[in-house]
Enzyme design. Structure first.
Site, PDB file in Angstrom:
ATOM      1  N   SER A 253       0.820  -1.069  -0.080  1.00 12.89           N
ATOM      2  CA  SER A 253      -0.061   0.016  -0.018  1.00 12.89           C
ATOM      3  C   SER A 253       0.930   1.365   0.079  1.00 12.89           C
ATOM      4  O   SER A 253       2.209   1.126   0.250  1.00 12.89           O
ATOM      5  CB  SER A 253      -1.012   0.102   1.254  1.00 12.89           C
ATOM      6  OG  SER A 253      -0.051   0.235   2.351  1.00 12.89           O
ATOM      7  N   LYS A 254       0.232   2.456  -0.206  1.00  9.98           N
ATOM      8  CA  LYS A 254       0.750   3.486  -0.213  1.00  9.98           C
ATOM      9  C   LYS A 254       1.629   3.947   0.931  1.00  9.98           C
ATOM     10  O   LYS A 254       2.679   4.364   1.342  1.00  9.98           O
ATOM     11  CB  LYS A 254       0.071   4.636  -0.409  1.00  9.98           C
ATOM     12  CG  LYS A 254       0.519   6.033  -0.385  1.00  9.98           C
ATOM     13  CD  LYS A 254      -0.482   7.071  -0.925  1.00  9.98           C
ATOM     14  CE  LYS A 254      -0.092   8.366  -0.158  1.00  9.98           C
ATOM     15  NZ  LYS A 254       1.289   8.802   0.358  1.00  9.98           N
ATOM     16  N   ARG A 255       0.879   3.533   2.169  1.00 12.24           N
ATOM     17  CA  ARG A 255       1.401   3.629   3.418  1.00 12.24           C
ATOM     18  C   ARG A 255       2.647   2.885   3.560  1.00 12.24           C
ATOM     19  O   ARG A 255       3.683   3.328   4.325  1.00 12.24           O
ATOM     20  CB  ARG A 255       0.165   3.146   4.707  1.00 12.24           C
ATOM     21  CG  ARG A 255       0.127   4.437   5.441  1.00 12.24           C
ATOM     22  CD  ARG A 255      -0.938   4.190   6.377  1.00 12.24           C
ATOM     23  NE  ARG A 255      -2.184   3.880   5.684  1.00 12.24           N
ATOM     24  CZ  ARG A 255      -3.211   2.800   5.878  1.00 12.24           C
ATOM     25  NH1 ARG A 255      -2.665   1.741   6.757  1.00 12.24           N
ATOM     26  NH2 ARG A 255      -4.404   2.539   5.220  1.00 12.24           N
TER      27      ARG A 255
ATOM     28  N   GLY B  93       5.104   2.400   1.576  1.00 12.46           N
ATOM     29  CA  GLY B  93       6.106   3.343   1.112  1.00 12.46           C
ATOM     30  C   GLY B  93       6.408   4.508   1.962  1.00 12.46           C
ATOM     31  O   GLY B  93       7.759   4.618   1.998  1.00 12.46           O
TER      32      GLY B  93
END
Ligand code: GLU
Length: 507
Positions: free
Chosen positions: A260-262, A264
């Site tokens: 997920s973006k999190r 990253g």
């Protein structure tokens, strides 16, 4: 075999996630491998999720990566328009076809009605079991239904799913995936509120009208596939149904769940191809391009996340990927996202570039620092230091001493490498170098080594102090290469400066 036509069909709901980029890439590789076409279609029928700028972002990202679109947004073609919001009229006809055939029905239930039902039974599903207790054209008389429509009451059109069959999706990666129709709900196909179809209907109608041969998309769409199979049948297009291939998920680096973006943000790597600023929240996300990646390294990295060539080869150009790609080597299980490996790919692609090309890129960084450098010299500096970096923007850290005299000396290195006799040795070294006409690395090295031997000095001790004086710390390429590039005068002045500066410190 019919002509291969694949499509990448993102919804413009924000920046394109790196998993979406991989989907686009696999579509592209498959199309090019089979001499087919790749289409770019924008699936924007859900206006509530539309994000301005997202479409341009997608186009720019694909361009940057070298994923060329043959048809569609940015390319034109015979099936225009390629933006679903502009194809409203096209879909209505198929909605009517389904209604007339009794394969879909009008439903008037309000959001409150549905919420109440869901509150009553958390597993509520609008299906064969429940539809007869809802407000729709199956429970209302035809007159009542027509009156409601005439009076402008909002409605949706739902697919009518018969619950007594097994629906089989033949997936090129997963084999036959069977789902019992009773677990599916009567999905909404069309909403009168905006006159637009939902994702499912628009997706199927467009794949058919655009003569798509293979639907290659992320695993998250597998649950929708049985419904799509059914729609092909309901619309009488079974023979034209594309082949499906659902790609494995990209997993978190530790393999626990979807990337997920999190992840990253947490682990400090981009999950988007280009930097992105969310127009609503103003939140910024980093991108591979801005982090200094070469697009071909990103392509290479992503290609191997879920596919393998069946050989030991890891480094591929786009053309090599096209030649080697096949869907039967795409894995069923998720692919762990190994960001460190991504850096390694960039390093490998950097090493494959000419010194000229890297020097040109490095030149931009130097210009920002107001440094003017002769291009021949810069090329030599690049040749000496590129092995040590993963990114062009790391070159400065490995080569600054070619451009500027060290102002300070690394304290640890001084303690370890600047010995009591170092000033004396460096003074002698200065005298030796001063007398040399030929300042080429081979020549200086030869004479310096002879001198060290004749004096009985320890090579390590002399060379360490020499490096500290010239570089300012214990790093950098071969000393004699460095001094050849910075030249005699600069070398002598750096030696003198170190002798003065470091001896003073000792007092
Ligand atoms: N619009 C869907 C997406 O955003 C496309 C799914 C598909 O390829 O069918 O990914």
């Amino acid at each position: 075999m019919k002509k291969v036509r694949v499509r990448f069909a993102p919804s413009p709901t924000g920046a394109l996630h790196i998993g979406g980029v991989r989907t686009a890439l696999y579509n592209y590789l498959f199309a090019k491998k089979h001499g087919g076409d790749m289409l770019l279609r924008i699936e924007d029928t859900d206006s509530t999720r539309f994000v301005p700028g997202a479409e341009d972002y997608i186009v720019e990202a694909l361009q940057w990566l070298g994923i060329e679109v043959d048809e569609g947004i940015g390319g034109g073609g015979s099936c225009e328009p390629y933006r679903q919001s502009e194809r409203k009229e096209i879909y209505r006809k198929y909605v009517d076809q389904l209604l007339e055939a009794g394969l879909a029905y009008y439903a008037f239930d309000t959001a409150e009605d549905l919420n109440r039902k869901r509150a009553e039974s958390p597993n509520f599903q609008y299906d064969a079991q429940s539809r007869m207790s809802m407000t729709n054209s199956l429970t209302l008389s035809p007159e009542e239904t027509q009156t409601r429509i005439r009076e402008g009451q909002q409605y949706v059109v739902r697919i009518k799913i018969e619950p007594n069959e097994e629906i089989v999706v033949n997936d090129l990666i997963r084999g036959a995936v069977a789902i019992h129709a009773s677990v599916l709900d009567d999905k909404v196909l069309y909403k009168s509120s905006d006159g637009l179809p939902t994702y499912h209907l628009a997706n199927v109608v467009d794949d058919y009208l655009m003569r798509i041969s293979h639907v290659i998309r992320g695993e998250e769409w597998l649950p929708s596939a049985p419904l799509h199979v059914l729609l092909y049948r309901y619309l009488g297009w079974e023979k034209e149904m594309p082949a499906f291939a659902h790609l494995p998920l990209l997993l978190k680096p530790d393999g626990n769940g979807k990337l997920s973006k999190r992840d990253g943000d947490r682990l400090g790597f981009p999950v988007f191809p280009l930097a992105w600023k969310d127009p609503k929240t103003g939140e910024k996300s980093s991108g591979y391009r801005e982090a200094g990646y070469f697009p071909e390294a990103v392509v290479n990295f992503l290609a191997l996340l879920g596919w393998n060539p069946g050989t030991e080869q890891e480094i591929f150009s786009m053309q090599e990927l096209i030649d080697a790609f096949s869907l039967d080597r795409v894995s069923k299980s998720g692919a762990k996202f190994d960001y460190e490996k991504g850096k390694w790919f960039n390093h490998k692609h950097l090493m494959m570039k000419s010194d000229d090309e890297i020097a040109d890129l490095f030149q931009h960084i130097l210009v920002e620092k107001d440094i003017v450098e002769d291009s021949e010299r810069l090329k030599r500096i690049v040749a000496l230091t590129k092995e040590r970096v993963n990114f062009v923007n790391e070159l400065w850290g490995q080569s600054h001493f070619f451009f500027e005299t060290p102002e300070t000396y690394d304290a640890k290195a001084v303690q370890k490498r600047w010995k009591e006799n170092s000033p004396q040795q460096m003074t002698e070294l200065m005298q030796l170098l001063e007398g040399m006409e030929d300042f080429s690395a081979a020549h200086t090295e030869n004479l310096v080594m002879q001198w060290i031997a004749s004096q009985g000095y320890a090579i390590g001790a002399v060379m360490n102090a020499f490096r500290l004086a010239v570089v300012g710390e214990s790093k950098g390429p071969h000393m004699f290469d460095i001094i050849e590039i910075i030249g005699k005068e600069e070398t002598l002045s750096r030696l003198q400066r170190a002798i003065d500066f470091l001896s003073e410190e000792e007092d």
